[in-house]
Design a protein around this motif. Structure first.
Motif, PDB file in Angstrom:
ATOM      1  N   HIS A   1       0.836  -1.198   0.000  1.00 54.75           N
ATOM      2  CA  HIS A   1       0.000   0.000   0.000  1.00 54.75           C
ATOM      3  C   HIS A   1       0.874   1.254   0.000  1.00 54.75           C
ATOM      4  N   HIS A   2       1.881   1.245   0.837  1.00 53.56           N
ATOM      5  CA  HIS A   2       2.802   2.386   0.900  1.00 53.56           C
ATOM      6  C   HIS A   2       3.489   2.596  -0.447  1.00 53.56           C
ATOM      7  N   GLY A   3       3.953   1.514  -1.049  1.00 50.24           N
ATOM      8  CA  GLY A   3       4.621   1.626  -2.337  1.00 50.24           C
ATOM      9  C   GLY A   3       3.716   2.178  -3.415  1.00 50.24           C
ATOM     10  N   ARG A   4       2.452   1.761  -3.394  1.00 49.31           N
ATOM     11  CA  ARG A   4       1.514   2.256  -4.400  1.00 49.31           C
ATOM     12  C   ARG A   4       1.260   3.751  -4.209  1.00 49.31           C
ATOM     13  N   LEU A   5       1.133   4.188  -2.973  1.00 47.85           N
ATOM     14  CA  LEU A   5       0.934   5.614  -2.724  1.00 47.85           C
ATOM     15  C   LEU A   5       2.157   6.415  -3.164  1.00 47.85           C
ATOM     16  N   MET A   6       3.343   5.874  -2.945  1.00 47.68           N
ATOM     17  CA  MET A   6       4.566   6.593  -3.296  1.00 47.68           C
ATOM     18  C   MET A   6       4.747   6.722  -4.807  1.00 47.68           C
ATOM     19  N   GLN A   7       4.051   5.889  -5.578  1.00 47.14           N
ATOM     20  CA  GLN A   7       4.116   5.997  -7.031  1.00 47.14           C
ATOM     21  C   GLN A   7       3.304   7.183  -7.541  1.00 47.14           C
ATOM     22  N   SER A   8       2.451   7.724  -6.684  1.00 46.55           N
ATOM     23  CA  SER A   8       1.638   8.859  -7.077  1.00 46.55           C
ATOM     24  C   SER A   8       2.481  10.123  -7.147  1.00 46.55           C
TER      25      SER A   8
ATOM     26  N   GLY B   1      -6.595  -7.019   5.856  1.00 46.55           N
ATOM     27  CA  GLY B   1      -5.858  -8.256   6.052  1.00 46.55           C
ATOM     28  C   GLY B   1      -4.643  -8.295   5.147  1.00 46.55           C
ATOM     29  N   ASN B   2      -4.485  -9.385   4.411  1.00 47.44           N
ATOM     30  CA  ASN B   2      -3.329  -9.554   3.526  1.00 47.44           C
ATOM     31  C   ASN B   2      -3.568  -8.987   2.130  1.00 47.44           C
ATOM     32  N   LEU B   3      -4.680  -8.284   1.928  1.00 53.89           N
ATOM     33  CA  LEU B   3      -4.996  -7.720   0.617  1.00 53.89           C
ATOM     34  C   LEU B   3      -4.743  -6.218   0.573  1.00 53.89           C
ATOM     35  N   GLN B   4      -4.272  -5.755  -0.594  1.00 49.48           N
ATOM     36  CA  GLN B   4      -4.215  -4.329  -0.882  1.00 49.48           C
ATOM     37  C   GLN B   4      -5.123  -4.094  -2.085  1.00 49.48           C
ATOM     38  N   ILE B   5      -6.031  -3.140  -1.964  1.00 52.54           N
ATOM     39  CA  ILE B   5      -7.122  -3.007  -2.920  1.00 52.54           C
ATOM     40  C   ILE B   5      -7.246  -1.559  -3.379  1.00 52.54           C
ATOM     41  N   SER B   6      -7.560  -1.391  -4.664  1.00 51.44           N
ATOM     42  CA  SER B   6      -7.925  -0.070  -5.159  1.00 51.44           C
ATOM     43  C   SER B   6      -9.232  -0.188  -5.944  1.00 51.44           C
TER      44      SER B   6
END
Length: 237
Positions: free
Chosen positions: A84-91, A128-133
């Protein structure tokens, strides 16, 4: 790029997600009222990480709309937060806001994007163990809040009577395990081989942390003691 994202605080906020594990998540096409599932794709990123993308179209007569649901499955809740953190940092932004109001209760951790016209057009969250958009991707903007909430409820709430009557959800006999302090207790070994049509499984423990190592699902508990584990299988066909 510097950011305002505090992963340590996220870990402290994550309570339900520690003891929840979703295996081989899939969508059947009945999850969103008024919407039609039109396409599903999947890919593996690593032995412990896979991604599925579901495209939904608003049904005829409901107005045009297209929504993408992207689900990344990791082997534990900590890795989901890291992704999740990595996906936000791609923004391009370093300060995507947390949810508030109707979006505040979605997921363990959530961040939202709003259109200038105030619609919530993106909700990214972990559970849980999922990251979702959940994202509005069509020309006509769609407020995705109801869809993100419905999906999160699907992951966390017990099956409805309708689910069970339609034979889309089956409860296994609850497990009662005695967890030893800071030791791994086997819950499922081996986990079913994930296939697109094999359905998905939700595992929820009364306490502790659930994680996958190889093909085995474990419960690790800092205090130890008797724990109840609910296992529900969802069919996709």
């Amino acid at each position: 790029m510097e950011s305002n994202y505090n992963q340590t605080a996220w870990q402290q906020e994550t309570e339900l997600g520690r003891r929840l594990y979703i295996h081989n998540f899939g969508m059947q096409g009945i999850e969103f009222d008024g919407w039609e599932l039109v396409n599903t794709t999947s890919e593996s990123h690593s032995p412990d990480e896979s991604e599925k993308v579901f495209m939904w179209k608003r049904k005829a007569g409901k107005g045009e709309g297209l929504v993408q649901v992207r689900v990344v499955e990791t082997n534990n809740w900590r890795n989901a937060l890291q992704y999740h953190h990595g996906r936000l940092m791609q923004s391009m932004r370093s300060d995507i806001p947390r949810g508030k109001g109707k979006t505040a209760g979605i997921g363990d951790i959530q961040h939202v994007g709003q259109a200038p016209t105030s619609e919530v057009v993106v909700v990214v969250f972990t559970r849980g163990n999922l990251q979702i958009s959940v994202s509005s991707v069509g020309l006509n903007l769609v407020d995705v809040t109801p869809l993100a909430k419905a999906l999160d409820n699907r992951l966390t709430k017990s099956p409805t009577k309708t689910d069970e009557e339609k034979l889309t959800a089956t409860r296994q006999k609850p497990l009662k395990v005695k967890a030893r302090k800071n030791e791994k207790t086997v819950l499922i070994d081996p986990l079913p081989e994930p296939t697109p049509s094999s359905g998905w499984t939700r595992v929820l423990a009364s306490d502790g942390e659930i994680r996958k190592e190889g093909d085995t699902l474990y419960l690790v508990d800092e205090r130890g003691g008797d724990r109840n584990v609910e296992i529900i299988n969802y069919e996709l066909e």
